[in-house]
Design an enzyme around this catalytic site. Structure first.
Site, PDB file in Angstrom:
ATOM      1  N   ASP A  36       0.846  -1.197   0.000  1.00  0.00           N
ATOM      2  CA  ASP A  36       0.000   0.000   0.000  1.00  0.00           C
ATOM      3  C   ASP A  36       0.882   1.248   0.000  1.00  0.00           C
ATOM      4  O   ASP A  36       1.634   1.481   0.951  1.00  0.00           O
ATOM      5  CB  ASP A  36      -0.882  -0.022   1.253  1.00  0.00           C
ATOM      6  CG  ASP A  36      -2.050   0.940   1.175  1.00  0.00           C
ATOM      7  OD1 ASP A  36      -1.998   1.887   0.373  1.00  0.00           O
ATOM      8  OD2 ASP A  36      -3.023   0.744   1.928  1.00  0.00           O
ATOM      9  N   ASP A  37       0.812   2.029  -1.069  1.00  0.00           N
ATOM     10  CA  ASP A  37       1.593   3.284  -1.170  1.00  0.00           C
ATOM     11  C   ASP A  37       3.101   3.032  -1.166  1.00  0.00           C
ATOM     12  O   ASP A  37       3.873   3.801  -0.582  1.00  0.00           O
ATOM     13  CB  ASP A  37       1.245   4.247  -0.028  1.00  0.00           C
ATOM     14  CG  ASP A  37      -0.161   4.809  -0.116  1.00  0.00           C
ATOM     15  OD1 ASP A  37      -0.890   4.459  -1.062  1.00  0.00           O
ATOM     16  OD2 ASP A  37      -0.535   5.603   0.761  1.00  0.00           O
ATOM     17  N   CYS A  77      -5.777   4.229  -3.636  1.00  0.00           N
ATOM     18  CA  CYS A  77      -6.113   2.922  -3.073  1.00  0.00           C
ATOM     19  C   CYS A  77      -7.389   2.250  -3.571  1.00  0.00           C
ATOM     20  O   CYS A  77      -7.345   1.208  -4.225  1.00  0.00           O
ATOM     21  CB  CYS A  77      -6.202   3.037  -1.547  1.00  0.00           C
ATOM     22  SG  CYS A  77      -4.753   3.734  -0.748  1.00  0.00           S
ATOM     23  N   LYS A 133      -6.203  -5.297   4.533  1.00  0.00           N
ATOM     24  CA  LYS A 133      -7.056  -4.169   4.154  1.00  0.00           C
ATOM     25  C   LYS A 133      -8.116  -4.580   3.129  1.00  0.00           C
ATOM     26  O   LYS A 133      -7.813  -5.169   2.101  1.00  0.00           O
ATOM     27  CB  LYS A 133      -6.143  -3.069   3.586  1.00  0.00           C
ATOM     28  CG  LYS A 133      -6.866  -1.855   3.023  1.00  0.00           C
ATOM     29  CD  LYS A 133      -5.837  -0.810   2.629  1.00  0.00           C
ATOM     30  CE  LYS A 133      -6.448   0.387   1.920  1.00  0.00           C
ATOM     31  NZ  LYS A 133      -5.465   1.460   1.682  1.00  0.00           N
ATOM     32  N   HIS A 135     -11.364  -2.165   2.293  1.00  0.00           N
ATOM     33  CA  HIS A 135     -11.582  -0.852   1.679  1.00  0.00           C
ATOM     34  C   HIS A 135     -12.551  -0.884   0.493  1.00  0.00           C
ATOM     35  O   HIS A 135     -12.488  -0.034  -0.398  1.00  0.00           O
ATOM     36  CB  HIS A 135     -10.239  -0.249   1.227  1.00  0.00           C
ATOM     37  CG  HIS A 135     -10.247   1.260   1.205  1.00  0.00           C
ATOM     38  ND1 HIS A 135      -9.295   1.997   0.562  1.00  0.00           N
ATOM     39  CD2 HIS A 135     -11.109   2.156   1.766  1.00  0.00           C
ATOM     40  CE1 HIS A 135      -9.546   3.288   0.701  1.00  0.00           C
ATOM     41  NE2 HIS A 135     -10.645   3.401   1.442  1.00  0.00           N
ATOM     42  N   HIS A 223       1.528   2.186   4.175  1.00  0.00           N
ATOM     43  CA  HIS A 223       0.589   3.310   4.292  1.00  0.00           C
ATOM     44  C   HIS A 223       0.666   3.900   5.697  1.00  0.00           C
ATOM     45  O   HIS A 223       0.922   3.198   6.679  1.00  0.00           O
ATOM     46  CB  HIS A 223      -0.821   2.785   4.011  1.00  0.00           C
ATOM     47  CG  HIS A 223      -1.882   3.818   3.855  1.00  0.00           C
ATOM     48  ND1 HIS A 223      -2.337   4.598   4.896  1.00  0.00           N
ATOM     49  CD2 HIS A 223      -2.605   4.197   2.773  1.00  0.00           C
ATOM     50  CE1 HIS A 223      -3.300   5.399   4.463  1.00  0.00           C
ATOM     51  NE2 HIS A 223      -3.478   5.177   3.173  1.00  0.00           N
ATOM     52  N   ASP A 281      -0.429  -1.021  -4.730  1.00  0.00           N
ATOM     53  CA  ASP A 281      -1.725  -0.558  -5.240  1.00  0.00           C
ATOM     54  C   ASP A 281      -1.617   0.762  -5.993  1.00  0.00           C
ATOM     55  O   ASP A 281      -2.509   1.139  -6.746  1.00  0.00           O
ATOM     56  CB  ASP A 281      -2.766  -0.460  -4.118  1.00  0.00           C
ATOM     57  CG  ASP A 281      -2.396   0.540  -3.029  1.00  0.00           C
ATOM     58  OD1 ASP A 281      -1.255   1.068  -3.038  1.00  0.00           O
ATOM     59  OD2 ASP A 281      -3.238   0.795  -2.154  1.00  0.00           O
ATOM     60  N   LYS A 306       1.686   8.990  -5.843  1.00  0.00           N
ATOM     61  CA  LYS A 306       0.278   8.705  -5.605  1.00  0.00           C
ATOM     62  C   LYS A 306      -0.586   9.885  -6.044  1.00  0.00           C
ATOM     63  O   LYS A 306      -0.231  11.034  -5.824  1.00  0.00           O
ATOM     64  CB  LYS A 306       0.063   8.412  -4.120  1.00  0.00           C
ATOM     65  CG  LYS A 306      -1.359   8.062  -3.726  1.00  0.00           C
ATOM     66  CD  LYS A 306      -1.434   7.700  -2.248  1.00  0.00           C
ATOM     67  CE  LYS A 306      -2.868   7.329  -1.850  1.00  0.00           C
ATOM     68  NZ  LYS A 306      -2.960   6.896  -0.443  1.00  0.00           N
TER      69      LYS A 306
END
Length: 484
Positions: A36-37, A77, A133, A135, A223, A281, A306
């Site tokens: 993530d990120d 995301c 996660k 989401h 993240h 992601d 991002k």
């Protein structure tokens, strides 16, 4: 009367079950590991120059295939994950923003018109699990156990604290627990480690069954919030910037967690016949003017990060590992998309995809060397934060529009300038028209957003509750009634 396609699917499923009963189901297990990120240059296998240690990921890359032009479908995301889990561009079903955690809203989640590819894997006998996660919606019918997963250990929203006993206040003021399936669970160690350990245990349990399994290892690392155990922080004491140091420790802990999964697969005898994908992601955070303090990720050599449609936002670290089929040390230069994970998984599983309308490509022929072509001729992006935010990339060129510093309408020669340093918009009008047509033809099959962006949604929701309270308050001022 049962449709022919349904009868064929049931017949195929019975064959699979019969083969499994005889111990002959040789279909691969599939593991999708999503960071993530994560910054493009924050793993060793992208160019070997990172200061962050990722030995387990680097080993997977060296023993598998690196997708040198691997992309996600959106630069942040929720939409990116929606595209991955369905195998369809999220613009096809109007989900181009982050889902707000709102468990009382029966519409705020991945639309029920969309079947996830794990749900299709379930139909042909795969055991399915997600860790981390989600989401993609908080209402009961949006939760993982209703969207294709037999087992869930993680959290429903887009972020969570990493340290047990500490509280991370999510957007909107809600506090979310860790869940195990549909009930509240706990974690008593660093969250990344807890998620990895639970996944390793799942592998140990499930490998004893005859059925193949699918795991979605959906990390929230690295993240925010920036949190890491002291022993990992000490490994990076030489990094002076505190945020970068903590971020590095978080990536390191994730790499070690991935090692837990690999070790469990190896110990159980499943590693050789397990197809593993790893990717992020979207790109890592970038210190834009509105995010000046977000300095910890490294997306070099690409521009921005991002939320950008430049390479820094959508070109991600992306590998596949499958000892039984993939020759060690491959590097694939063609265009690869996160959408391809669903198409590849379903093809290998023998799942019915006639109604799936997948946008991805089965990568098997490409990763095994049977095809030397690019899996995609073109890839497409669209954002609905404002009108006219779009991008299209072919093997040789990229055309995009996004109002970022020194960008706007831009055209890049991706052969001579793969890191987008020289905007030549207006210099190749014929090629610009060709790419515009490709994008317009793709966009005809899309629809507008059906969900509000998080901030706008929360304002509308707060206004509703405020109006309802004021209405009740007025009703409460009416004269009291009395017993006669």
């Amino acid at each position: 009367m049962m449709k022919l396609s349904q009868r064929l699917m049931q017949a195929a499923f019975m064959v699979v079950i019969s083969c499994s009963a005889l111990g002959a189901d040789k279909r691969p297990n599939i593991v999708v590991i999503l960071a993530d990120d994560l910054g493009y240059n924050d793993v060793g296998f992208t160019n070997g120059q990172t200061e962050i240690k990722t030995p387990r990921l680097d080993a997977l890359a060296n023993e598998g295939v690196v997708f040198e032009n691997g992309y996600v479908t959106h630069p942040y995301c929720g939409p990116s994950r929606a595209g991955l889990i369905t195998g369809r561009y999220q613009a096809r079903f109007g989900m181009e923003n982050n889902v707000t955690y709102s468990p009382d809203d029966k519409y705020m989640g991945l639309p029920l018109t969309e079947k996830t590819f794990p749900a299709r894997l379930q139909e042909v006998g795969y055991k399915t699990a997600i860790f981390g996660k989600w989401h993609l919606g908080g209402a009961p019918h949006f939760q993982p156990n209703e969207r294709g997963f037999d087992y869930f250990y993680g959290f429903l929203d887009g972020g969570h604290n990493y340290m047990p006993g500490e509280v991370h206040l999510g957007a909107g003021g809600y506090l979310l627990p860790i869940m195990r399936n549909k009930g509240v669970a706990e974690f008593d160690e660093y969250l990344t480690t807890a998620l990895s350990r639970d996944a390793a245990r799942y592998i140990e349990r499930t490998s004893k069954e005859q059925a193949p399994f699918f795991i979605y290892m959906s990390y929230n690392a690295p993240h925010a919030p920036l949190q890491a155990p002291q022993n990992y922080l000490e490994k990076y004491a030489h990094i002076k910037d505190e945020k970068r140091r903590t971020y590095a420790a978080m990536v390191d802990a994730m790499d070690e967690g991935i090692g837990m999964l690999i070790d469990a697969l190896d110990k159980s005898g499943e590693l050789d016949n397990t197809l593993i994908f790893f990717l992020s992601d979207n790109g890592g955070l970038y210190p834009y003017s509105w995010w000046p303090d977000y300095t910890w990720a490294d997306n070099s050599p690409f521009r921005f990060g991002k939320v950008a449609l430049t390479e820094g936002g959508v070109h991600v670290p992306f590998i596949a590992h499958w000892p039984k089929k993939i020759t060690k040390g491959k590097r694939l230069n063609g265009l690869v998309s996160a959408l391809d994970i669903a198409a590849t998984s379903l093809a290998l599983a023998g799942a019915n995809t006639k109604d799936a309308k997948l946008d991805g490509v089965d990568l098997t022929a490409y990763v095994t060397g049977k095809s030397k072509q690019s899996p995609h001729k073109a890839l497409f992006w669209r954002m609905e934060e404002a009108d006219n935010l779009w991008a299209v990339r072919t093997q040789t060129e990229k055309y995009l529009n996004q109002p970022l510093p020194d960008l706007g309408l831009a055209f890049f020669d991706m052969v001579k300038d793969p890191i987008e340093q020289h905007n030549i918009a207006g210099q190749r009008p014929k090629q610009e028209q060709q790419l515009a047509k490709l994008w317009n033809d793709w966009n005809k099959k899309n629809q507008r957003n059906v969900l509000l962006q998080n901030e706008a949604y929360e304002k509308r929701r707060d206004s509703f509750y405020e109006a309802l309270y004021q209405e009740n308050l007025q009703d409460a001022q009416k004269p009291q009634w009395y017993i006669k």
